[in-house]
Scaffold this active site. Sequence first.
Site, PDB file in Angstrom:
ATOM      1  N   GLN A 148       0.704  -1.208  -0.075  1.00 13.93           N
ATOM      2  CA  GLN A 148       0.073   0.061   0.142  1.00 13.93           C
ATOM      3  C   GLN A 148       0.822   1.372   0.245  1.00 13.93           C
ATOM      4  OE1 GLN A 148      -3.032  -1.953   3.043  1.00 13.93           O
ATOM      5  NE2 GLN A 148      -3.542  -0.022   2.653  1.00 13.93           N
ATOM      6  N   ARG A 208      -9.437  -0.591   7.432  1.00 14.34           N
ATOM      7  CA  ARG A 208     -10.357   0.280   6.908  1.00 14.34           C
ATOM      8  C   ARG A 208     -10.567   1.400   7.882  1.00 14.34           C
ATOM      9  NH1 ARG A 208     -14.141  -1.040   2.004  1.00 14.34           N
ATOM     10  NH2 ARG A 208     -14.507   1.146   1.395  1.00 14.34           N
ATOM     11  N   CYS A 209      -9.638   2.089   8.351  1.00 11.89           N
ATOM     12  CA  CYS A 209      -9.820   2.795   9.649  1.00 11.89           C
ATOM     13  C   CYS A 209      -8.358   3.865   9.508  1.00 11.89           C
ATOM     14  CB  CYS A 209      -9.650   1.981  10.881  1.00 11.89           C
ATOM     15  SG  CYS A 209      -9.067   2.675  12.280  1.00 11.89           S
ATOM     16  N   GLU A 240     -12.877   5.175   4.699  1.00  9.73           N
ATOM     17  CA  GLU A 240     -13.046   4.382   5.989  1.00  9.73           C
ATOM     18  C   GLU A 240     -14.157   4.819   6.692  1.00  9.73           C
ATOM     19  OE1 GLU A 240     -10.135   2.961   6.238  1.00  9.73           O
ATOM     20  OE2 GLU A 240      -8.834   4.142   4.875  1.00  9.73           O
TER      21      GLU A 240
HETATM   22  O1  CDP Z   1      -7.041   6.727   0.666  1.00 10.36           O
HETATM   23  P1  CDP Z   1      -8.289   5.960   0.008  1.00 10.36           P
HETATM   24  O2  CDP Z   1      -8.292   5.929  -1.502  1.00 10.36           O
HETATM   25  O3  CDP Z   1      -8.481   4.836   0.490  1.00 10.36           O
HETATM   26  O4  CDP Z   1      -9.475   7.014   0.343  1.00 10.36           O
HETATM   27  P2  CDP Z   1     -10.169   8.043  -0.064  1.00 10.36           P
HETATM   28  O5  CDP Z   1      -9.141   9.082  -0.102  1.00 10.36           O
HETATM   29  O6  CDP Z   1     -11.543   8.315   0.824  1.00 10.36           O
HETATM   30  O7  CDP Z   1     -10.680   7.732  -1.538  1.00 10.36           O
HETATM   31  C1  CDP Z   1     -11.473   6.776  -1.949  1.00 10.36           C
HETATM   32  C2  CDP Z   1     -12.033   6.938  -3.418  1.00 10.36           C
HETATM   33  O8  CDP Z   1     -13.268   7.790  -3.025  1.00 10.36           O
HETATM   34  C3  CDP Z   1     -11.173   7.603  -4.304  1.00 10.36           C
HETATM   35  O9  CDP Z   1     -10.981   7.008  -5.568  1.00 10.36           O
HETATM   36  C4  CDP Z   1     -11.469   8.863  -4.246  1.00 10.36           C
HETATM   37  O10 CDP Z   1     -11.027   9.817  -5.384  1.00 10.36           O
HETATM   38  C5  CDP Z   1     -12.972   8.877  -4.095  1.00 10.36           C
HETATM   39  N1  CDP Z   1     -13.341  10.020  -3.302  1.00 10.36           N
HETATM   40  C6  CDP Z   1     -14.227  11.062  -3.942  1.00 10.36           C
HETATM   41  O11 CDP Z   1     -14.768  10.887  -5.170  1.00 10.36           O
HETATM   42  N2  CDP Z   1     -14.653  12.219  -3.106  1.00 10.36           N
HETATM   43  C7  CDP Z   1     -14.156  12.475  -1.792  1.00 10.36           C
HETATM   44  N3  CDP Z   1     -14.429  13.534  -1.321  1.00 10.36           N
HETATM   45  C8  CDP Z   1     -13.370  11.573  -1.449  1.00 10.36           C
HETATM   46  C9  CDP Z   1     -13.066  10.353  -2.048  1.00 10.36           C
END
Ligand code: CDP
Length: 807
Positions: free
Chosen positions: A237, A384-385, A760
């Site tokens: 990761q 997931r946290c 998360e």
């Molecule tokens: O770090 P991780 O990718 O696990 O988590 P995240 O930043 O929450 O993003 C997960 C997915 O959701 C990504 O494809 C982000 O681009 C999308 N996302 C989004 O479309 N709009 C947001 N405000 C937050 C996340």
Amino acid sequence: MNDMTPTREQREAKLEGMGCKRKRVEDIRFTQGKGNYVDDVKLPGMLHGDFVRSPHAHARVKSINPEEALKVPGVLAVITAETLKTVNLAWMPTLAGDVQMVLADGKVLFQNQEVAFVVATDRYAADDGINKVVVEYEPLPPLMDPFKAMDPDAPVLREDLAGKTTGAHGPRKHHNHIFEWTVGDKDLTDAAFRNAEVSIKEMISYHRTHPSPLETCQCVCSFDKIKGELTIWGTFQAPHVIRTVVALIAKIPEHKIHVISPDIGGGFGNKVGAYPGYICAAVASIVTGKPVKWVEDRIENLTATSFARDYHMTTEIAATKAGKVTGLRVHVLADHGAFDACADPSKWPAGFFNIVTGSYDFPTAHLSVDGIYTNKAPGGVAYRCSFRVTEAAYCIERGMDILAQKLGMDPAELRLKNFIKPEQFPYHSALGWEYDSGDYHTAMRKMMESVDYVGLRLEQAEKRAAFKRGETREIMGLGVSFFTEIVGAGPSKNCDILGIAMFDSCEIRMHPTGAGIARVGTKSQGQGHETTWAQIIASEIGIPADDIMIEEGNTDTAPYGLGTYGSRSTPVAGAAIAMAARKIKAKAQMIAAYKLEVHEGDLEWDIDGFRVKGLPEKSMSMKDICWAAYNSVPPGMEPGLEAVSYYDPPNMTYPFGAYICVMDIDVDTGVYKVRRFYALDDCGTRINPMIIEGQVHGGLTEAFAIAMGQEIRYDDEGNVVTGSFMDFFMPTAVETPHWETDFTVTPSPHHPIGAKGVGESPNVGGVPAFSNAVNDAFSFLGSTHIQMPHDFWRNWRAAKNLGVFAA
Ligand code: CDP
């Protein structure tokens, strides 16, 4: 404008920028079975490694005899701790400042610990080989109960720490103690409890569980003796961090290490840390001069790499009779297993657990955490946290329900009374965080109206009366949960890993024809970064998302980044992407001004290019600017159009949400039915609503699993009794409830595009919603708190303990 000229709406739509439900581009290969995972890497002459593992939870290793194994056709080598000592790699540092045996060195400390590594020409021969390695053990008493870890006569687990009264996080009070971490104002909090009109105290456990991604941990290591270079394909990761760790411990110069994370089949925190398999495969490749593959099987994954949770939280809330909270006191007994291998930023031995005041305006709080060793697998990963926020949210959300019950107040009403108010943001919590933005009351009321909360409570009251009259054997629970997340590790002022600040990065390179590539320091494991990162760039520079290729996971090409976990990608890398795009746009503006023969300030941005203010027909599209960047830039300007941004966020982001679970439980069988689950999330600006919905569905499914049955459980001898999917609850579409999703939008004031993380959130908010539903169902029978997981049998037992069966 002739008929062929696209309208503004058409130009905007063509970009598929932020806010668009763009279809996931990565799914084109995934749905056709064309993904490229570590196990797809097949190199000429590749060897395979497999582990001899300990059947005991605690034992002295008296001898290891590889003789018979070496006779198995295809087996080439058996590596033990003694072999690794010759290259000083018998132990490895953990992310939490502890050390961990790579292979058993004199002792084993948990069942399935790695004892020897057998290297063979194929996986089957390696497997035959491990069965022939003869290991002589002398069993020792195992320590499985965390509450007995610091008893005076508790067995000594870590003999390597004998006499050490200080660890990575300060003084140690006992031979099985790792650290004590305290935050908050103890005196003020104690005074709040002395003066409290009402208080509650409950031991709330969050059981041990496991992220169990579809693809297990694995790697292929290939050492080139001629060049002195090591290439590692792995399920990482955080590939850059792995490269730095390998450079530090294997003493190979960092530029001669190439780490590649190809497609990854789910991570959920499982693939952040470094595991013995990586070290052994690398050493085996260096020794044999051939590529070596190591692939964990499911049982190994569940039992040896990275557990999650295992927090035992004594929770106390002080309040007025009217239901205003006045103090929070929490003590955590944190079971870290045999080695402290928690994947937290360096300064946070209990992660971000000090977000435990949640969404409520606590005037004072005090938290203490004792980390202890037991004979269980190491890990402590953020499943997931965001670094223990899940445990914190569960603790406070159960606590608030227990307080509501004691006060005879409705749990939703108690929450509304104590929420941080919109005008209090940025809000400084009693335990040291600065919440960026929030509007909790609006979110909670929207949730209550959407599900007809008042109507549900009336229905529950009628059902309870019917139960008491003996007309039904079903009880109904309403599980309210309101969570505040803390994601986006992180500002360098409070987050680093091994001394490296937790910034993130993006490099964008636009090609002459108006297409481009963006390389990012994160690594998607299914979150859809290839889709969403291009959407940010599309909105920022007016190039269609389809014309931007996103690349992650290759340390030779991607700028240094700290990887993807804890929903940090959008808050940190998402910001770096916007900032790099803005650099591109600034240079593009200079080129456009030169080409249009006006001053830069006379230009304004218009969806996909610049136009001269007041003269809209005089304009230049971004696509044309890309071409100009390669042949006619202003005198003195370097040609080309590329930019890089390393973004160190000023603060975390604080997404939040209001969830409710409606559940019916049959007291005679313990069988539950999730009748309804509604989840409202606020993650600030939404990049791709469809991907957000997918993230919420996935996170809720994991929350459902954890709350309702998923557990890593040991017997008294230290045997893992839930070490396969026969026993470890992995819900399929059959068991998974239907999810209703909703949202509000409260942008982050400090993030360039106002976005907060979301991945998360559903796990953080979902688990307390399920557990509160079960507990709410049983509460009218006199129960205060039933520990998770709430599987059928435990529900039945809870009913029995509450005396609902006639004698
Ligand atoms: O770090 P991780 O990718 O696990 O988590 P995240 O930043 O929450 O993003 C997960 C997915 O959701 C990504 O494809 C982000 O681009 C999308 N996302 C989004 O479309 N709009 C947001 N405000 C937050 C996340």
